[in-house]
Scaffold this motif. Structure first.
Motif, PDB file in Angstrom:
ATOM      1  N   TYR A 379     -39.731  96.084 -34.946  1.00 22.72           N
ATOM      2  CA  TYR A 379     -41.074  95.895 -34.384  1.00 22.72           C
ATOM      3  C   TYR A 379     -41.952  95.176 -35.412  1.00 22.72           C
ATOM      4  CZ  TYR A 379     -45.533  96.746 -32.161  1.00 22.72           C
ATOM      5  OH  TYR A 379     -46.758  96.565 -31.579  1.00 22.72           O
ATOM      6  N   LEU A 380     -41.864  95.588 -36.675  1.00 22.08           N
ATOM      7  CA  LEU A 380     -42.656  94.945 -37.727  1.00 22.08           C
ATOM      8  C   LEU A 380     -42.287  93.475 -37.885  1.00 22.08           C
ATOM      9  CD1 LEU A 380     -42.618  97.608 -40.606  1.00 22.08           C
ATOM     10  CD2 LEU A 380     -44.486  97.110 -39.024  1.00 22.08           C
ATOM     11  N   GLU A 381     -41.021  93.177 -37.657  1.00 25.32           N
ATOM     12  CA  GLU A 381     -40.559  91.785 -37.720  1.00 25.32           C
ATOM     13  C   GLU A 381     -41.262  90.927 -36.682  1.00 25.32           C
ATOM     14  OE1 GLU A 381     -36.184  92.434 -37.202  1.00 25.32           O
ATOM     15  OE2 GLU A 381     -36.115  90.408 -38.027  1.00 25.32           O
ATOM     16  N   GLY A 382     -41.775  91.574 -35.645  1.00 21.01           N
ATOM     17  CA  GLY A 382     -42.416  90.828 -34.559  1.00 21.01           C
ATOM     18  C   GLY A 382     -41.454  90.560 -33.418  1.00 21.01           C
ATOM     19  N   LYS A 383     -40.319  91.208 -33.448  1.00 23.40           N
ATOM     20  CA  LYS A 383     -39.316  91.021 -32.392  1.00 23.40           C
ATOM     21  C   LYS A 383     -39.671  91.800 -31.145  1.00 23.40           C
ATOM     22  CE  LYS A 383     -34.746  90.181 -34.193  1.00 23.40           C
ATOM     23  NZ  LYS A 383     -33.764  90.953 -34.908  1.00 23.40           N
ATOM     24  N   GLU A 384     -39.305  91.257 -29.994  1.00 26.80           N
ATOM     25  CA  GLU A 384     -39.438  92.046 -28.779  1.00 26.80           C
ATOM     26  C   GLU A 384     -38.174  92.897 -28.657  1.00 26.80           C
ATOM     27  OE1 GLU A 384     -41.019  91.552 -24.242  1.00 26.80           O
ATOM     28  OE2 GLU A 384     -39.837  89.920 -25.063  1.00 26.80           O
ATOM     29  N   LEU A 385     -38.340  94.197 -28.644  1.00 27.82           N
ATOM     30  CA  LEU A 385     -37.181  95.083 -28.621  1.00 27.82           C
ATOM     31  C   LEU A 385     -36.571  95.101 -27.218  1.00 27.82           C
ATOM     32  CD1 LEU A 385     -38.710  98.118 -30.598  1.00 27.82           C
ATOM     33  CD2 LEU A 385     -37.675  96.043 -31.495  1.00 27.82           C
ATOM     34  N   PRO A 386     -35.230  95.053 -27.104  1.00 26.66           N
ATOM     35  CA  PRO A 386     -34.585  94.997 -25.782  1.00 26.66           C
ATOM     36  C   PRO A 386     -35.024  96.115 -24.830  1.00 26.66           C
ATOM     37  CG  PRO A 386     -32.948  94.737 -27.521  1.00 26.66           C
ATOM     38  CD  PRO A 386     -34.261  94.993 -28.207  1.00 26.66           C
ATOM     39  N   GLY A 387     -35.194  97.332 -25.359  1.00 26.41           N
ATOM     40  CA  GLY A 387     -35.601  98.455 -24.519  1.00 26.41           C
ATOM     41  C   GLY A 387     -37.030  98.294 -23.993  1.00 26.41           C
ATOM     42  N   ILE A 388     -37.863  97.626 -24.750  1.00 30.93           N
ATOM     43  CA  ILE A 388     -39.267  97.405 -24.352  1.00 30.93           C
ATOM     44  C   ILE A 388     -39.318  96.229 -23.376  1.00 30.93           C
ATOM     45  CG2 ILE A 388     -41.617  96.939 -25.184  1.00 30.93           C
ATOM     46  CD1 ILE A 388     -40.364  99.576 -26.249  1.00 30.93           C
ATOM     47  N   LYS A 389     -38.577  95.183 -23.742  1.00 32.00           N
ATOM     48  CA  LYS A 389     -38.508  93.995 -22.891  1.00 32.00           C
ATOM     49  C   LYS A 389     -38.077  94.380 -21.465  1.00 32.00           C
ATOM     50  CE  LYS A 389     -36.516  89.400 -22.961  1.00 32.00           C
ATOM     51  NZ  LYS A 389     -35.479  88.552 -23.520  1.00 32.00           N
ATOM     52  N   ALA A 390     -37.108  95.286 -21.399  1.00 35.27           N
ATOM     53  CA  ALA A 390     -36.579  95.705 -20.098  1.00 35.27           C
ATOM     54  C   ALA A 390     -37.641  96.392 -19.261  1.00 35.27           C
ATOM     55  CB  ALA A 390     -35.393  96.647 -20.312  1.00 35.27           C
ATOM     56  N   LEU A 391     -38.633  96.983 -19.895  1.00 35.16           N
ATOM     57  CA  LEU A 391     -39.690  97.676 -19.137  1.00 35.16           C
ATOM     58  C   LEU A 391     -40.784  96.711 -18.698  1.00 35.16           C
ATOM     59  CD1 LEU A 391     -40.244 100.881 -21.340  1.00 35.16           C
ATOM     60  CD2 LEU A 391     -38.956 100.723 -19.217  1.00 35.16           C
TER      61      LEU A 391
END
Ligand code: 3PG
Ligand code: MG
Length: 392
Positions: A379-391
Motif C-alpha cells: 500500500y505504501l508503494e502506491g500499488k493497488e492491492l488485488p483484494g481492494i481492486k476486486a472490490l
C-alpha cells in the motif's frame, strides 16, 4: 467500493467472509491473538444482523496440501469464547459442499471452512474454485486487509462472482493508512525486517523515493550482507537477489535515501541457542544470524532520533527466542522514548511485528498499528492491492 456497514437486509443472508486469521502458532497454541480480536467487530455486526456467516481464512503456507498443524481448529476454539457462539469447522472437501447443506443446524450461525490454502487452487486464483466458493453464499465480504496484496481465489477472483463489500476492519485500515500517507512528515524512516524476503525485497526499490532512510533488518538483511561480501553461514536468505540489491543501492543514491543494514550481528548454532555477538567477518559456516548486534542497534537509534515519522514492518530478529529479541525490543524502546520527547509519528504493521510489540506491551505507544505487513508495504508503494481492486 461498497461497504457492508451500509447494507440493509442482511437477515438470513449467507455471507462469505474472508478474514486473515493467520496468527502465530506454536505447537497448536496461539501466541498472539491480535488478528482474532480485530475481527470481532465484523462478526458481531453480522451476528446482530442475523446473517449466516461462512468464514474463510488461511494460516501459514501449506502450499495446497492438508497439514493438520495448520488447521483453523485452535482459532475457532479461541473465537468461540470471544463471541459466545458455537462454531462449526467444516473439514469436508470444499468441492463436495453445497449451499443448502450449510447452516442446516440452527445451532450454528458461524461456520468455518478449513484452511483455504489446503487447496492449491486458492493461490492460483483459480476460476472454477472461485465460482464454486461463490455458489456457497449470497454476498462476499473482504475483511482481510492484511492479505489483500495476494491475488488469490478467496481474496480477489471470488469478487467477480458475488456482490462484494468491504468489511469493517478493512475500511478502518485503509482510512488510517490513507490519512497517514497523506500527512506524512519528513524525515521518514522505514524499518523493514521479517522472514518473508521474497515478498519484500522487490518492493524496497519503489519505497526508496518516498523515504529518507530505509533500515533493512531480519532475514532480508542477510541477502544484503552476502551481497556486500560477508559470510552469512546457514542463515536464511533468498537466491538470485543480487541484481535487485544492486538496483536498491543505485536508486537509493539517486534519491539520497540512506540504506542502513547490519554492522554486526547476533548468531546461534540453532534457533533455541544463546546469542553470541559477532563482527560481520566473524560469522562461521555453521552460524545462523538471528538478530542485529549492538553497533547496529546504536546506528538505528540515531536514525530514529532524527526522524519525524517511523514506519516499521517485520522483526529485526528471531524474537520467538527472547535471546534474539533484543534488536526488536531496543528499536521499540527507542521509538517510544523519542515519541515522548518530540512528536515522532510511529506506525507499525504486520502479524509478527504486532506479536513482538505485544510481548513488551508497547502497542499502545504507537500512533497506528496495522494488522497488515506485506499489504501495508505494498500500500505504501502506491500499488493497488488485488483484494481492494476486486472490490472497486
Ligand atoms: C500475512 O501474515 O502477512 C498474511 O496473512 C499473508 O500471508 P502470506 O504472506 O503467507 O501470503
Ligand atoms: Mg505474517
Amino acid at each position: 467500493m461498497k461497504y457492508i456497514k451500509d447494507q440493509e437486509n442482511l437477515k438470513d443472508k449467507k455471507i462469505l467472509l474472508r478474514l486473515d486469521l493467520n496468527v502465530p502458532l506454536k505447537n497448536g497454541i496461539i501466541t498472539d491473538q491480535t488478528r482474532i480480536n480485530k475481527i470481532l467487530p465484523i462478526i458481531n455486526f453480522l451476528l446482530e444482523k442475523k446473517s449466516k456467516i461462512l468464514v474463510i481464512s488461511h494460516v501459514g503456507r501449506p502450499k495446497g496440501k492438508i497439514n493438520n498443524d495448520l488447521s483453523l481448529k485452535p482459532i475457532c476454539e479461541n473465537l468461540e469464547g470471544k463471541i459466545n457462539q458455537k462454531i462449526s469447522l467444516i473439514k469436508e472437501n470444499i468441492f463436495k459442499l453445497k449451499k443448502e447443506d450449510l447452516f442446516k443446524d440452527s445451532k450454528y450461525q458461524v461456520v468455518f471452512l478449513e484452511n483455504i490454502r489446503f487447496y492449491e487452487e486458492e493461490e492460483k486464483n483459480d476460476v472454477s474454485f472461485s465460482k464454486h466458493l461463490a455458489k456457497l453464499a449470497d454476498i462476499f465480504v473482504n475483511d482481510a486487509f492484511s492479505c489483500s496484496h495476494r491475488a488469490h481465489a478467496s481474496v480477489s477472483r471470488i469478487a467477480e462472482y458475488l456482490p462484494s463489500y468491504a468489511g469493517l476492519q478493512l475500511e478502518t485500515e485503509i482510512n488510517a493508512l490513507k490519512k497517514v500517507t497523506s500527512e506524512i512528515k519528513k524525515p521518514v524512516s522505514c524499518i523493514i525486517g521479517g522472514s518473508k524476503i521474497s515478498t519484500k525485497i522487490g518492493l524496497i526499490k519503489n519505497l526508496i523515493p518516498k523515504f529518507d532512510n530505509i533500515i533493512i533488518v531480519g532475514g532480508m538483511a542477510n541477502n544484503v550482507l552476502s551481497y556486500k561480501g560477508n559470510p552469512i553461514g546457514k542463515s536464511i536468505n533468498e537466491n538470485n537477489c543480487e541484481s535487485i540489491i544492486d538496483d536498491i543501492f543505485k536508486i537509493a543514491k539517486t534519491h539520497s535515501c540512506s540504506i542502513i543494514y547490519p554492522e554486526d550481528v547476533a548468531v546461534g548454532k540453532n534457533m533455541e541457542d544463546k546469542a553470541e555477538i559477532k563482527e560481520l567477518n566473524e560469522v562461521k559456516s555453521n552460524d545462523l544470524i538471528l538478530d542485529i548486534g549492538p553497533k547496529t542497534i546504536k546506528k538505528i537509534k540515531e536514525v530514529i532520533e532524527i526522524s519525524e515519522t517511523v514506519l516499521w514492518n517485520g522483526p529485526a530478529g528471531y524474537f520467538e527466542n527472547p535471546n534474539f529479541a533484543i534488536g526488536c525490543y531496543e528499536i521499540a524502546k527507542k521509538i517510544i522514548e523519542t515519541n515522548k520527547k518530540k512528536l515522532l509519528y510511529s506506525i507499525a504493521g504486520g502479524g509478527d511485528t504486532i506479536a513482538v510489540l505485544n510481548q513488551i506491551n508497547a502497542i499502545k505507544n504507537f500512533n497506528f498499528v496495522s494488522t497488515a505487513g506485506g499489504a501495508f508495504l505494498e500500500y505504501l508503494e502506491g500499488k493497488e492491492l488485488p483484494g481492494i481492486k476486486a472490490l472497486n
